[in-house]
Enzyme design. Structure first.
Site, PDB file in Angstrom:
ATOM      1  CB  VAL A  70      69.457 -32.324  51.414  1.00  0.00           C
ATOM      2  CG1 VAL A  70      68.414 -31.238  51.600  1.00  0.00           C
ATOM      3  CG2 VAL A  70      70.467 -31.877  50.379  1.00  0.00           C
ATOM      4  CG  LEU A 109      73.042 -28.093  51.974  1.00  0.00           C
ATOM      5  CD1 LEU A 109      74.194 -29.025  51.682  1.00  0.00           C
ATOM      6  CD2 LEU A 109      72.322 -28.593  53.205  1.00  0.00           C
ATOM      7  CB  ALA A 123      71.730 -21.750  41.662  1.00  0.00           C
ATOM      8  CB  ALA A 160      73.527 -24.510  35.230  1.00  0.00           C
ATOM      9  CB  CYS A 162      74.252 -31.331  43.118  1.00  0.00           C
ATOM     10  SG  CYS A 162      73.378 -31.940  44.564  1.00  0.00           S
ATOM     11  NE  ARG A 203      75.997 -38.405  47.209  1.00  0.00           N
ATOM     12  CZ  ARG A 203      74.865 -37.871  47.666  1.00  0.00           C
ATOM     13  NH1 ARG A 203      73.700 -38.385  47.344  1.00  0.00           N
ATOM     14  NH2 ARG A 203      74.900 -36.810  48.451  1.00  0.00           N
TER      15      ARG A 203
HETATM   16  N1  LIG Z   1      73.849 -33.324  48.567  1.00  0.00           N
HETATM   17  C1  LIG Z   1      73.803 -32.032  48.367  1.00  0.00           C
HETATM   18  O1  LIG Z   1      74.767 -31.320  48.571  1.00  0.00           O
HETATM   19  C2  LIG Z   1      72.537 -31.384  47.872  1.00  0.00           C
HETATM   20  C3  LIG Z   1      72.431 -29.979  47.931  1.00  0.00           C
HETATM   21  C4  LIG Z   1      71.252 -29.389  47.500  1.00  0.00           C
HETATM   22  C5  LIG Z   1      70.212 -30.168  47.010  1.00  0.00           C
HETATM   23  N2  LIG Z   1      70.337 -31.524  46.944  1.00  0.00           N
HETATM   24  C6  LIG Z   1      69.194 -32.289  46.453  1.00  0.00           C
HETATM   25  O2  LIG Z   1      68.508 -32.828  47.575  1.00  0.00           O
HETATM   26  C7  LIG Z   1      67.970 -34.111  47.267  1.00  0.00           C
HETATM   27  C8  LIG Z   1      68.488 -35.149  48.254  1.00  0.00           C
HETATM   28  O3  LIG Z   1      69.885 -35.206  48.105  1.00  0.00           O
HETATM   29  P1  LIG Z   1      70.804 -35.974  49.159  1.00  0.00           P
HETATM   30  O4  LIG Z   1      72.215 -35.688  48.791  1.00  0.00           O
HETATM   31  O5  LIG Z   1      70.322 -35.677  50.537  1.00  0.00           O
HETATM   32  O6  LIG Z   1      70.436 -37.494  48.784  1.00  0.00           O
HETATM   33  P2  LIG Z   1      70.730 -38.802  49.656  1.00  0.00           P
HETATM   34  O7  LIG Z   1      70.801 -39.919  48.679  1.00  0.00           O
HETATM   35  O8  LIG Z   1      71.871 -38.552  50.588  1.00  0.00           O
HETATM   36  O9  LIG Z   1      69.424 -38.957  50.569  1.00  0.00           O
HETATM   37  C9  LIG Z   1      68.166 -39.283  50.078  1.00  0.00           C
HETATM   38  C10 LIG Z   1      67.484 -40.188  51.081  1.00  0.00           C
HETATM   39  O10 LIG Z   1      66.141 -40.395  50.678  1.00  0.00           O
HETATM   40  C11 LIG Z   1      65.765 -41.708  51.044  1.00  0.00           C
HETATM   41  N3  LIG Z   1      64.575 -42.128  50.306  1.00  0.00           N
HETATM   42  C12 LIG Z   1      64.461 -42.426  48.993  1.00  0.00           C
HETATM   43  N4  LIG Z   1      63.190 -42.755  48.699  1.00  0.00           N
HETATM   44  C13 LIG Z   1      62.488 -42.666  49.843  1.00  0.00           C
HETATM   45  C14 LIG Z   1      61.131 -42.865  50.187  1.00  0.00           C
HETATM   46  N5  LIG Z   1      60.234 -43.229  49.257  1.00  0.00           N
HETATM   47  N6  LIG Z   1      60.761 -42.698  51.475  1.00  0.00           N
HETATM   48  C15 LIG Z   1      61.647 -42.325  52.412  1.00  0.00           C
HETATM   49  N7  LIG Z   1      62.952 -42.107  52.151  1.00  0.00           N
HETATM   50  C16 LIG Z   1      63.368 -42.262  50.883  1.00  0.00           C
HETATM   51  C17 LIG Z   1      66.998 -42.532  50.729  1.00  0.00           C
HETATM   52  O11 LIG Z   1      66.980 -43.759  51.423  1.00  0.00           O
HETATM   53  C18 LIG Z   1      68.117 -41.583  51.199  1.00  0.00           C
HETATM   54  O12 LIG Z   1      68.501 -41.822  52.527  1.00  0.00           O
HETATM   55  C19 LIG Z   1      68.355 -34.398  45.810  1.00  0.00           C
HETATM   56  O13 LIG Z   1      67.310 -33.995  44.981  1.00  0.00           O
HETATM   57  C20 LIG Z   1      69.548 -33.490  45.597  1.00  0.00           C
HETATM   58  O14 LIG Z   1      69.705 -33.115  44.273  1.00  0.00           O
HETATM   59  C21 LIG Z   1      71.466 -32.144  47.381  1.00  0.00           C
END
Ligand SMILES: NC(=O)c1ccc[n+]([C@@H]2O[C@H](COP(=O)([O-])OP(=O)(O)OC[C@H]3O[C@@H](n4cnc5c(N)ncnc54)[C@H](O)[C@@H]3O)[C@@H](O)[C@H]2O)c1
Length: 466
Positions: free
Chosen positions: A23, A170, A230, A232, A283, A353
Site C-alpha cells: 500500500v 486499492l 467494504a 467483508a 486482507c 499472502r
Molecule cells: N495489500 C493490500 O492490497 C491492501 C489494500 C488496502 C489496505 N491494506 C492495508 O494496508 C496496510 C499495509 O498493508 P501492506 O499490504 O502494504 O503491508 P506490507 O506488509 O506489504 O507493508 C507494511 C510495511 O510496514 C513496515 N513496517 C512495519 N512496522 C514498521 C515501523 N514501526 N516503522 C516503519 N515501517 C514499518 C514493514 O516493514 C512493511 O514493509 C494493512 O493494514 C493492510 O490491511 C492493504
C-alpha cells in the site's frame, strides 16, 4: 537516493509515509506522480525493502508501478530508512504499516495485531517537534484513531496532532489504475474545527487528480468501519457464489449460468460473481476476522457468526477443491505429479499472502503427491511459503515444461497467460489419463475435453471420458 540531500529544493508540502509495502509504495508513488509540488518520502524499518524500492528490482509486482516509480524517484519521491528524520521534517504523515491477524494471546487468530501500528504512533510522538496531520492508511479496528490520539497526546512537548482515517481501497493487480481512477477516496475526521481543517488539507492533495465528487468525507469511526465493511461485502459475494457452486456440482447446474442470471438484476450487479477455488490475499480473511472479533467484543454474537461464515465457506471451498481432485483421481494422489498453474492469490501480482495455492499445495504434499509449481511472478514467494515441506516440489517458470510428465493440472490463479496456452501440446506431454481442475473457470472446458483431458471446473458438471 537520500531524500535529505534535496533540502535545497522547495516543495509545497513534505509528505511522509511510514511503511513501504503493497500500500505505502504504490499510493505514495501515485501522489508523487500526480503532485510535483510535494516531496514524498517513504520510510520503512526494513532496509532491504527500501533498497529494493530504490533499485530496478522493486519489491512488489504491479502492472504500471515500475514506470510511475521510475519517473518520480529522485525527483519528488524518495525511499529511506531514516524514520525519525522523516517524522521531524513532514507536515503530513501516512501510516501504512502492516496490521496482520494476531497469532498469540487474547484474540489470537481473530483480532488485528496492532503492535507495528502502536510502535509507529509512539515513534511519531517521540520525534515530532511541530504540528502534524497523521493519516491512518492501514486497515484498523473501528475507534483505533482514538488510541492513536491518546498516544500522540501523551507527549509533554504539546505538539498538536490531527488524526485522520483514509483507508485504502486499492486492489492488488490493479493498484495503479485503482489509485489513478479510484471509485472513491474516503477521509474520516473529527468534526472539530481543527479536524475539519486537517481533512480539507488531505482533500486538497487528492483533488490534484481525483474528481471532487469522488472524495467523500465522514466522521472518523464511520471511515474506519467502512473499510472493514467494504472488504467483508466483497468477500461475502465470493463466498455466496462459491457456496452455490457446490450445489451446482451436485445438481448438474452451471454456476456461470446462475451467476449471469443473478447478476443481471441491477440490484445485485454482475461484478465479483466468479466462482473459484476461494479468495486469498492479505486482507479479506484478516479484515473479516477482525470485524468478527470486534462484534464479539461488543456482544454482537449473531452479527459475528454471520460474517464468520463468509470465512468458513472460503475454507470449505479450498478443502472441497482438493477433495474433488482426490476423488476424481481414483482416491489416491500418492506419487502422482500435479502441476499448479499459478501460486499468486490473484492474477497480476506476485503476492501469495493467504493464497488458496498455499492450502492446496500443503494438502497435496500431505497426500504424498509430487508438485510442480509454475507462476510468472510468484515463484520466489512460493518457495518461501513452502519452505521446509518442499522436498517433493519443483518450481518451473515455463508452464509447458512444468506440465510435462504430470498426471494433472490445477489452475489456481487466473493469469491471462493460462487462457492462451497450447493445451494440445500440453496434453501430449502429460501422463494419461490427464486431468485438469480449473479452480478459476478460465479454460475452454469443452475444447479441453475434446482434446482428451478429463475436465473438472468449479460449479459445473465434470467432463470425463470414463
Ligand atoms: N495489500 C493490500 O492490497 C491492501 C489494500 C488496502 C489496505 N491494506 C492495508 O494496508 C496496510 C499495509 O498493508 P501492506 O499490504 O502494504 O503491508 P506490507 O506488509 O506489504 O507493508 C507494511 C510495511 O510496514 C513496515 N513496517 C512495519 N512496522 C514498521 C515501523 N514501526 N516503522 C516503519 N515501517 C514499518 C514493514 O516493514 C512493511 O514493509 C494493512 O493494514 C493492510 O490491511 C492493504
Amino acid at each position: 537516493m537520500n531524500p535529505y540531500d534535496k533540502t535545497e529544493m522547495k516543495f509545497e508540502k513534505n509528505i511522509l509515509c511510514i511503511g513501504a509495502g503493497y500500500v505505502g509504495g504504490p499510493t505514495m508513488a501515485m501522489i508523487a506522480h500526480k503532485c510535483l509540488q510535494y516531496k514524498v518520502t517513504v520510510v520503512d524499518i526494513d532496509p532491504e525493502r527500501i533498497a529494493q524500492w530504490d533499485s530496478d528490482g522493486l519489491p512488489i509486482y504491479e502492472p504500471g508501478l515500475a514506470e510511475v516509480v521510475k519517473a518520480a524517484r529522485g525527483r519528488n519521491l524518495f525511499f529511506s530508512t531514516e524514520i525519525e528524520r522523516g517524522i521531524k521534517e513532514a507536515e503530513i504523515i501516512f501510516v501504512s504499516v502492516n496490521t496482520p491477524t494476531k497469532t498469540f494471546g487474547a484474540g489470537a487468530g481473530m483480532a488485528a495485531d496492532l503492535q507495528y501500528w502502536e510502535k509507529t504512533a509512539r515513534q511519531i510522538c517521540q520525534c515530532a517537534e511541530s504540528p502534524k496531520i497523521i493519516i491512518e492508511k492501514s486497515t484498523l479496528p473501528v475507534r483505533t484513531a482514538l488510541a492513536m490520539e491518546r498516544i500522540l497526546t501523551s507527549n509533554d512537548n504539546a505538539v498538536h496532532f490531527d488524526v485522520l482515517s483514509n483507508p485504502e481501497f486499492l486492489a492488488e493487480g490493479t493498484a495503479i489504475n485503482d489509485l489513478e481512477n479510484p471509485d472513491r477516496v474516503l477521509i474520516g475526521s473529527r468534526l472539530t474545527e481543527s479536524g475539519l481543517k486537517a481533512r480539507d488539507e488531505l482533500v486538497e492533495i487528492y483533488a490534484n487528480w481525483v474528481p471532487r465528487d469522488r472524495i467523500i468525507t465522514s466522521d472518523t469511526w464511520s471511515s474506519e468501519l467502512s473499510k472493514l465493511a467494504a472488504n467483508a461485502f466483497l468477500a461475502q459475494r465470493i463466498s455466496s457464489i462459491n457456496s452455490i457452486s457446490a450445489l451446482c456440482e451436485k445438481t448438474d447446474a452451471s454456476i456461470s449460468e446462475v451467476a449471469k442470471a443473478v447478476g443481471m438484476d441491477s440490484r445485485v450487479g454482475s461484478e465479483f460473481l466468479n466462482a473459484s477455488v476461494g479468495f486469498g490475499g492479505s486482507c479479506f480473511s484478516k479484515d473479516i476476522l477482525n470485524l468478527v472479533y470486534l462484534c464479539r467484543s461488543y456482544g454482537l454474537n449473531e452479527v459475528a457468526d454471520y460474517w464468520e461464515s463468509v470465512v468458513q465457506i472460503n475454507e470449505y471451498q479450498k478443502r472441497r477443491f482438493v477433495l474433488n481432485m482426490m476423488t476424481a483421481m481414483f482416491n489416491t494422489l500418492v506419487g502422482k505429479r500435479i502441476c499448479l498453474f499459478g501460486f499468486a492469490f490473484k492474477a497480476n501480482t506476485g503476492d501469495t499472502r493467504e493464497s488458496p495455492a498455499i492450502f492446496i499445495a500443503r494438502r497435496l504434499i500431505e497426500e504424498k503427491a509430487e508438485l510442480v509449481i509454475t507462476d510468472p511472478k510468484a515463484l520466489d514467494n512460493a518457495r518461501i511459503d513452502l519452505n521446509g515441506i518442499d522436498s517433493n516440489v519443483s518450481y518451473i517458470e515455463d508452464p509447458y515444461k512444468a506440465a510435462a510428465g504430470c498426471h494433472a493440472i490445477a489452475i489456481v490463479t487466473e493469469w491471462d497467460l493460462y487462457r492462451d496456452l497450447d493445451f494440445e501440446k500440453i496434453y501430449r506431454s502429460m501422463i494419461k489419463p490427464a486431468f485438469i481442475f480449473d479452480g478459476r473457470n478460465i479454460a475452454d472446458h469443452k475444447k479441453l475435453f475434446e482434446m482428451g483431458f478429463n475436465v473438472f471446473p468449479i460449479g459445473k458438471p465434470a467432463l470425463t471420458h470414463f
